[in-house]
Design a protein around this motif. Structure first.
Motif, short mmCIF file in Angstrom:
data_model
loop_
_atom_site.label_atom_id
_atom_site.label_comp_id
_atom_site.label_asym_id
_atom_site.label_seq_id
_atom_site.Cartn_x
_atom_site.Cartn_y
_atom_site.Cartn_z
N SER A 150 0.80 -1.24 0.02
CA SER A 150 0.06 0.16 -0.10
C SER A 150 0.71 1.30 -0.09
O SER A 150 2.20 1.19 0.26
N ASP A 151 0.28 2.19 -0.41
CA ASP A 151 1.05 3.52 -0.29
C ASP A 151 1.63 3.90 1.06
O ASP A 151 2.86 4.44 1.17
N ILE A 152 0.98 3.71 1.92
CA ILE A 152 1.42 4.06 3.50
C ILE A 152 2.67 2.96 3.73
O ILE A 152 3.53 3.23 4.38
N ASP B 68 5.62 3.92 2.01
CA ASP B 68 6.42 5.09 2.56
C ASP B 68 7.12 4.87 3.89
O ASP B 68 7.98 5.40 4.14
N ILE C 108 -7.15 9.57 3.89
CA ILE C 108 -5.91 10.03 3.32
C ILE C 108 -5.85 9.56 1.93
O ILE C 108 -6.38 8.85 1.22
N THR D 126 -4.74 8.44 -1.07
CA THR D 126 -3.85 7.26 -1.58
C THR D 126 -4.77 6.36 -2.44
O THR D 126 -5.79 6.70 -2.63
N LYS E 168 -2.27 13.29 4.25
CA LYS E 168 -1.17 12.78 3.24
C LYS E 168 -0.57 11.53 4.01
O LYS E 168 -0.61 11.50 5.34
N VAL E 169 0.09 10.92 3.14
CA VAL E 169 0.83 9.87 3.64
C VAL E 169 1.79 10.33 4.60
O VAL E 169 1.98 9.56 5.90
N GLU E 170 2.51 11.21 4.56
CA GLU E 170 3.67 11.83 5.29
C GLU E 170 3.06 12.29 6.65
O GLU E 170 3.75 12.58 7.66
N ILE F 175 2.82 8.50 8.72
CA ILE F 175 4.17 7.66 8.82
C ILE F 175 4.86 7.99 10.23
O ILE F 175 5.18 6.88 11.07
#
Length: 244
Positions: free
Chosen positions: A13-15, A18, A185, A187, A212-214, A217
């Motif tokens: 996944s995007d998360i 990252d 989020i 994604t 956002k993902v950032e 994280i």
């Protein structure tokens, strides 16, 4: 065998990607995926930590059991488990929801995590160490959840119950079990949602944007770090002030 093993369920996944990209601690990363490992392969070439990619269909108990056996026999017991997997986000009115929709959410979310922790937590208990982080949703933070997400919300509440029950049961074994509940989020998880609805959600947010993902994280990194050793049973909102 490596004594710092991080198992990420839903690593493609995007998360997940990252998180792996930003993981600086020395560890062995066990990256679960279901359909495609293309982006994981691209990432593995640039990471100092070794990444082992493990394919498993979370709707299949046989696949989950096989994955856990392979992990234990070849790499050891993961001391950090991060569960990000979920069925693709989709708005469906309750009148159009079938039990199969519920079952898929249950299998991918609740059942997979229950089976994994049922196998690994007793062994981590003997080691008196362990970190578990579970992805929930801001929908469990409010008394009036969004409409047309019944099956999604029901399973997230069940996961919250699992997190808190296990946090209580393993509190004296130095195992920290926590959850995070982000708001929407941006994604690929939202690819089944109309763009207008995503934009409307951002417009109605106090910060006029979706997460956002950032934004996510650093919280996961904290929860699997030594700095969170005195935290367990928490469900941390990551909502930018929209829900708290």
């Amino acid at each position: 065998m490596n004594d710092n093993i991080v198992l990420i369920i839903g690593a493609s996944s995007d998360i997940g990607l990252d998180l792996i990209k930003n993981m600086d601690e020395e560890c062995l990363i066990l990256a679960h995926y279901n359909n495609s490992n293309k982006r994981l392969l691209e990432l593995s070439n640039s990471k100092k930590n070794k990444i082992i990619m493990i394919k498993a269909d979370l709707s299949s108990e046989k696949d989950i059991t096989s994955m856990m056996s392979s992990i234990e026999e070849n790499y050891g017991i993961p001391n950090k488990i991060i569960h990000l997997a979920a069925n693709k986000f989709e708005y469906i009115r309750f009148k159009n929801v079938s039990w199969a929709d519920f079952q898929k959410e249950i299998d991918i979310g609740l059942k997979s995590l229950t089976i994994i922790l049922n196998r690994f937590l007793p062994k981590l208990s003997k080691q008196k160490r362990g970190k578990v982080v579970v992805m929930l949703s801001s929908t469990v933070l409010t008394n009036v959840p969004p409409k047309a997400l019944t099956q999604y919300i029901v399973v997230k509440y069940a996961l919250l119950g699992l997190v808190r029950s296990l946090a209580s049961e393993y509190a004296d074994r130095n195992i920290q079990i926590n959850a995070i509940s982000p708001s929407m989020i941006e994604t690929k998880f939202l690819e089944n949602i109309e763009e207008k609805l995503i934009e409307l959600n951002a417009y109605n947010h106090p910060l006029k944007r979706n997460a956002k993902v950032e934004d996510i994280i650093p919280i996961i990194q904290f929860l699997i770090s030594k700095e969170s050793d005195y935290m367990s049973g928490n469900n941390i909102p990551i909502t930018g002030g929209a829900v708290f």
